[in-house]
Enzyme design. Structure first.
Site, PDB file in Angstrom:
ATOM      1  N   CYS A 306       0.810  -1.230   0.000  1.00 42.62           N
ATOM      2  CA  CYS A 306       0.000   0.000   0.000  1.00 42.62           C
ATOM      3  C   CYS A 306       0.838   1.271   0.000  1.00 42.62           C
ATOM      4  O   CYS A 306       0.640   2.172  -0.832  1.00 42.62           O
ATOM      5  CB  CYS A 306      -0.964  -0.020   1.179  1.00 42.62           C
ATOM      6  SG  CYS A 306      -0.185   0.005   2.819  1.00 42.62           S
ATOM      7  N   HIS A 354      -2.583   0.960   6.766  1.00 43.54           N
ATOM      8  CA  HIS A 354      -2.978   0.939   5.357  1.00 43.54           C
ATOM      9  C   HIS A 354      -3.173   2.362   4.847  1.00 43.54           C
ATOM     10  O   HIS A 354      -3.514   3.278   5.597  1.00 43.54           O
ATOM     11  CB  HIS A 354      -4.273   0.149   5.171  1.00 43.54           C
ATOM     12  CG  HIS A 354      -4.605  -0.114   3.731  1.00 43.54           C
ATOM     13  ND1 HIS A 354      -3.781  -0.830   2.897  1.00 43.54           N
ATOM     14  CD2 HIS A 354      -5.655   0.281   2.959  1.00 43.54           C
ATOM     15  CE1 HIS A 354      -4.311  -0.890   1.684  1.00 43.54           C
ATOM     16  NE2 HIS A 354      -5.441  -0.220   1.699  1.00 43.54           N
ATOM     17  N   HIS A 366      -5.835   1.670  -4.414  1.00 47.70           N
ATOM     18  CA  HIS A 366      -4.935   1.157  -3.378  1.00 47.70           C
ATOM     19  C   HIS A 366      -4.501  -0.266  -3.691  1.00 47.70           C
ATOM     20  O   HIS A 366      -5.092  -0.948  -4.530  1.00 47.70           O
ATOM     21  CB  HIS A 366      -5.594   1.224  -1.990  1.00 47.70           C
ATOM     22  CG  HIS A 366      -6.753   0.278  -1.795  1.00 47.70           C
ATOM     23  ND1 HIS A 366      -7.083  -0.258  -0.571  1.00 47.70           N
ATOM     24  CD2 HIS A 366      -7.675  -0.234  -2.661  1.00 47.70           C
ATOM     25  CE1 HIS A 366      -8.144  -1.039  -0.687  1.00 47.70           C
ATOM     26  NE2 HIS A 366      -8.511  -1.039  -1.939  1.00 47.70           N
TER      27      HIS A 366
END
Length: 394
Positions: A306, A354, A366
């Site tokens: 990420c 994240h 993402h």
């Protein structure tokens, strides 16, 4: 990682930051199955779906945190290795200069011996062929003594600096070893957590997996609805700002006409053109990565985690972001979710495990989790409470 889910306890929002409790993992969520699934273990000793869900939630969240620790340890190790290499190269060069200084010092000592500098002055005078010969000898000895002193000083300085650099190199090697151990530990932790999660999920029956897939679809529908609501609120806010700006412009224009001057607005709600251009480049890069696999610790070009994706996207726009989510969250200005603009970074969970790149209308690009691919998804994919903050990098 997209599956670092947490429970959905209500969070509080301060200055655009929501402090969430644990949100539920999308893949393994069975919250909606409470009417059909029991929390008690089955008769054959297997854990219930609820138990599996909770365990996998924790494992994915821990793996996400461990991945960012791995990224930080890897970055530190790389920098430390470069420092060690630089120091060792410096030590080698200084050692060479020290050897040269030692040789020069030895040559002066030999020359002094050959000229008879150790012989008393009276004896030197008696052995001289003439008074002029005596004067010449003393002049030579005087020059040798001065140069020898310079050679001794240079040798001493080189020796001291070389020893200092050797100590620095030794200390840096010890730090490098420590960083490498941290890297190894973080890597082992990620692998263990993901392996355990995969093992738990593999024990589910086909029927259980189908039920979980149905729950996932419902979650995605709910996330899409939330995204649409946010997009509507943002559109309304833009319209309100545009009306206010127009009214201000009209008022300024009327005032200017009455005074015989030219109208000019005292303020502007237009976005920063420079920021918009950079954000556009970052988004274009991120869209080009859609479909590439998530791989923890990866920074491209074939795969990403990420924070590796967001770092690479903004790098394409000429903006350098730190490697980890822990540092990226501090690399810009925090804004409320309601004011998120394309290119902003959206961070999730209280442990910042994240991050995604906002593209507008409540959506983001993402790299979700192991086994998944870079994709567009609602920022509410794990519920509103999972959103930690929104940061504008440039």
């Amino acid at each position: 990682m997209a599956s670092h889910r947490k429970s959905r306890a209500t969070g509080t929002r301060v200055a655009g930051i929501r402090t969430p409790a644990l949100a539920t993992a999308a893949l393994t969520s069975v919250a909606l199955l409470s009417q059909t699934a029991t929390a008690a273990p089955s008769d054959d000793g297997r854990p219930s779906l609820e138990e599996v869900e909770k365990k996998v939630d924790d494992l994915y969240r821990q793996a996400g945190s461990a991945t960012e620790k791995y990224n930080a340890a890897k970055e530190k190790t790389t920098k430390q290795r470069k420092r060690v290499d630089t120091l060792l190269d410096d030590v080698a060069k200084r050692t060479q200069r020290l050897n040269e200084a030692r040789e020069e010092l030895g040559s002066y000592a030999s020359a002094q011996y050959r000229t008879g500098s150790a012989i008393p002055e009276t004896t030197t005078f008696l052995l001289a062929d003439s008074p002029q010969d005596y004067v010449d000898r003393n002049h030579l000895l005087s020059r040798l003594t001065g140069r020898q002193k310079d050679a001794v000083d240079d040798f001493t300085t080189q020796q001291s600096e070389t020893m200092k650099k050797r100590r620095e190199a030794t200390e840096s090697l010890a730090t490098l070893t420590e960083s490498q151990n941290d890297l190894k530990t973080a890597k082992a932790t990620v692998q263990k957590k993901l392996s355990t999660a995969r093992e738990l999920l593999s024990q589910l029956t086909a029927e259980e997996k189908a039920r979980l897939a149905a729950i996932e679809r419902k979650k995605q529908e709910e996330a899409a609805r939330k995204a649409a609501e946010l997009a509507e609120r943002q559109a309304e806010e833009r319209e309100r700002q545009e009306r206010a700006a127009q009214e201000e412009s009209d008022a300024a224009s009327g005032s200017s006409e009455s005074s015989g001057g030219t109208g000019a607005s005292s303020g502007s709600t237009a976005p920063d053109a420079s920021n918009g251009t950079k954000a556009g480049k970052a988004l274009a890069f991120a869209r080009a990565q859609i479909g590439k696999p998530y791989v923890w610790g990866a920074t491209g070009p074939g795969s990403y985690d990420c924070s590796g994706l967001t770092q690479a996207a903004w790098k394409a726009a000429g903006v350098t972001l730190p490697r980890t989510t822990y540092d990226q969250v501090n690399a810009g200005t925090t804004v409320p979710v309601s004011q998120a603009q394309p290119g902003d970074l959206v961070f999730f969970y209280d442990d910042l495990s994240h991050v995604g790149l906002y593209i507008g209308n409540g959506m983001m690009i993402h790299a979700p989790k192991p086994g998944a691919y870079v994709r567009e998804e609602s920022i509410f994919y794990d519920g509103e409470s999972s959103i930690h903050s929104v940061v504008r990098p440039a």
